[in-house]
Design a protein around this motif. Sequence first.
Motif, PDB file in Angstrom:
ATOM      1  N   UNK A   1       4.219  18.182  18.506  1.00  0.00           N
ATOM      2  CA  UNK A   1       4.234  19.658  17.817  1.00  0.00           C
ATOM      3  C   UNK A   1       4.966  19.609  16.488  1.00  0.00           C
ATOM      4  N   UNK A   2       6.106  19.076  16.632  1.00  0.00           N
ATOM      5  CA  UNK A   2       7.092  19.171  15.461  1.00  0.00           C
ATOM      6  C   UNK A   2       6.361  18.616  14.079  1.00  0.00           C
ATOM      7  N   UNK A   3       5.591  17.320  14.178  1.00  0.00           N
ATOM      8  CA  UNK A   3       4.801  16.810  13.153  1.00  0.00           C
ATOM      9  C   UNK A   3       3.750  18.113  12.733  1.00  0.00           C
ATOM     10  N   UNK A   4       3.054  18.429  13.782  1.00  0.00           N
ATOM     11  CA  UNK A   4       1.976  19.382  13.385  1.00  0.00           C
ATOM     12  C   UNK A   4       2.592  20.499  12.720  1.00  0.00           C
ATOM     13  N   UNK A   5       3.667  20.947  12.912  1.00  0.00           N
ATOM     14  CA  UNK A   5       4.636  22.039  12.388  1.00  0.00           C
ATOM     15  C   UNK A   5       5.102  21.800  11.044  1.00  0.00           C
ATOM     16  N   UNK A   6       5.362  20.665  10.713  1.00  0.00           N
ATOM     17  CA  UNK A   6       5.829  20.206   9.425  1.00  0.00           C
ATOM     18  C   UNK A   6       4.785  20.623   8.317  1.00  0.00           C
ATOM     19  N   UNK A   7       3.463  20.589   8.803  1.00  0.00           N
ATOM     20  CA  UNK A   7       2.586  20.996   7.764  1.00  0.00           C
ATOM     21  C   UNK A   7       2.604  22.495   7.389  1.00  0.00           C
TER      22      UNK A   7
ATOM     23  N   UNK B   1      18.226  32.490  11.909  1.00  0.00           N
ATOM     24  CA  UNK B   1      17.659  31.410  11.533  1.00  0.00           C
ATOM     25  C   UNK B   1      17.272  30.170  12.446  1.00  0.00           C
ATOM     26  N   UNK B   2      18.283  29.940  13.364  1.00  0.00           N
ATOM     27  CA  UNK B   2      17.943  28.976  14.424  1.00  0.00           C
ATOM     28  C   UNK B   2      16.928  29.506  15.534  1.00  0.00           C
ATOM     29  N   UNK B   3      17.127  30.950  15.872  1.00  0.00           N
ATOM     30  CA  UNK B   3      16.069  31.482  16.718  1.00  0.00           C
ATOM     31  C   UNK B   3      14.798  31.485  16.080  1.00  0.00           C
ATOM     32  N   UNK B   4      14.528  31.550  14.899  1.00  0.00           N
ATOM     33  CA  UNK B   4      13.171  31.612  14.226  1.00  0.00           C
ATOM     34  C   UNK B   4      12.658  30.179  14.562  1.00  0.00           C
ATOM     35  N   UNK B   5      13.512  29.040  14.049  1.00  0.00           N
ATOM     36  CA  UNK B   5      13.051  27.695  14.239  1.00  0.00           C
ATOM     37  C   UNK B   5      13.022  27.261  15.779  1.00  0.00           C
ATOM     38  N   UNK B   6      13.571  27.710  16.567  1.00  0.00           N
ATOM     39  CA  UNK B   6      13.480  27.555  18.158  1.00  0.00           C
ATOM     40  C   UNK B   6      12.133  28.238  18.332  1.00  0.00           C
ATOM     41  N   UNK B   7      11.752  29.633  18.007  1.00  0.00           N
ATOM     42  CA  UNK B   7      10.602  30.130  18.301  1.00  0.00           C
ATOM     43  C   UNK B   7       9.356  29.444  17.825  1.00  0.00           C
ATOM     44  N   UNK B   8       9.451  28.927  16.537  1.00  0.00           N
ATOM     45  CA  UNK B   8       8.189  28.348  16.090  1.00  0.00           C
ATOM     46  C   UNK B   8       8.215  26.967  16.730  1.00  0.00           C
ATOM     47  N   UNK B   9       9.253  26.295  16.905  1.00  0.00           N
ATOM     48  CA  UNK B   9       8.797  25.015  17.868  1.00  0.00           C
ATOM     49  C   UNK B   9       8.113  25.223  19.039  1.00  0.00           C
TER      50      UNK B   9
ATOM     51  N   UNK C   1       0.994  25.584  21.454  1.00  0.00           N
ATOM     52  CA  UNK C   1      -0.284  25.427  20.839  1.00  0.00           C
ATOM     53  C   UNK C   1      -1.007  24.084  21.080  1.00  0.00           C
ATOM     54  N   UNK C   2      -0.052  22.977  21.030  1.00  0.00           N
ATOM     55  CA  UNK C   2      -0.220  21.731  21.303  1.00  0.00           C
ATOM     56  C   UNK C   2      -0.783  21.654  22.850  1.00  0.00           C
ATOM     57  N   UNK C   3       0.154  22.236  23.946  1.00  0.00           N
ATOM     58  CA  UNK C   3      -0.518  22.362  25.019  1.00  0.00           C
ATOM     59  C   UNK C   3      -1.795  22.751  25.489  1.00  0.00           C
ATOM     60  N   UNK C   4      -2.207  23.867  24.591  1.00  0.00           N
ATOM     61  CA  UNK C   4      -3.591  24.560  24.729  1.00  0.00           C
ATOM     62  C   UNK C   4      -4.566  23.752  24.131  1.00  0.00           C
ATOM     63  N   UNK C   5      -4.313  22.907  23.052  1.00  0.00           N
ATOM     64  CA  UNK C   5      -5.126  22.162  22.266  1.00  0.00           C
ATOM     65  C   UNK C   5      -5.517  21.146  23.308  1.00  0.00           C
TER      66      UNK C   5
END
Length: 120
Positions: free
Chosen positions: A14-20, A91-99, A105-109
Amino acid sequence: MISFLLTLKRLLTALFRSMKEPVFRSLLTTLAFILLSGTLFYKGVEDWTYLDAFYYAFSSLIPTSGNTGLVPQEDLSKWFTMIYLFVGMGVMAMVLIKVGLAVADFEKHEGNQTQRRKTF
């Protein structure tokens, strides 16, 4: 142990996909600058080691962090910490939410792929 490894795999994927995503990269860059500024400040003003300064800077931004055993002593450090936490926790909360969203999304996929395999 297997459960931990599978969870770690999901998180890293999920992190790898988010880095895009440019927004996620900019959030991580902003968080890195905030952590760097906190680390350098506490190193310079409180005269902590780099490890202690980074540990305090990082762990204080995590919403459920416990007692670090480190307490700023200087008045300037106390003022800096209040501003640092106000900005950094957002900023940390936004990062944690995005993760979290990336993992969901990965689980759904992954669930959709499993259902497709069962139908064939």
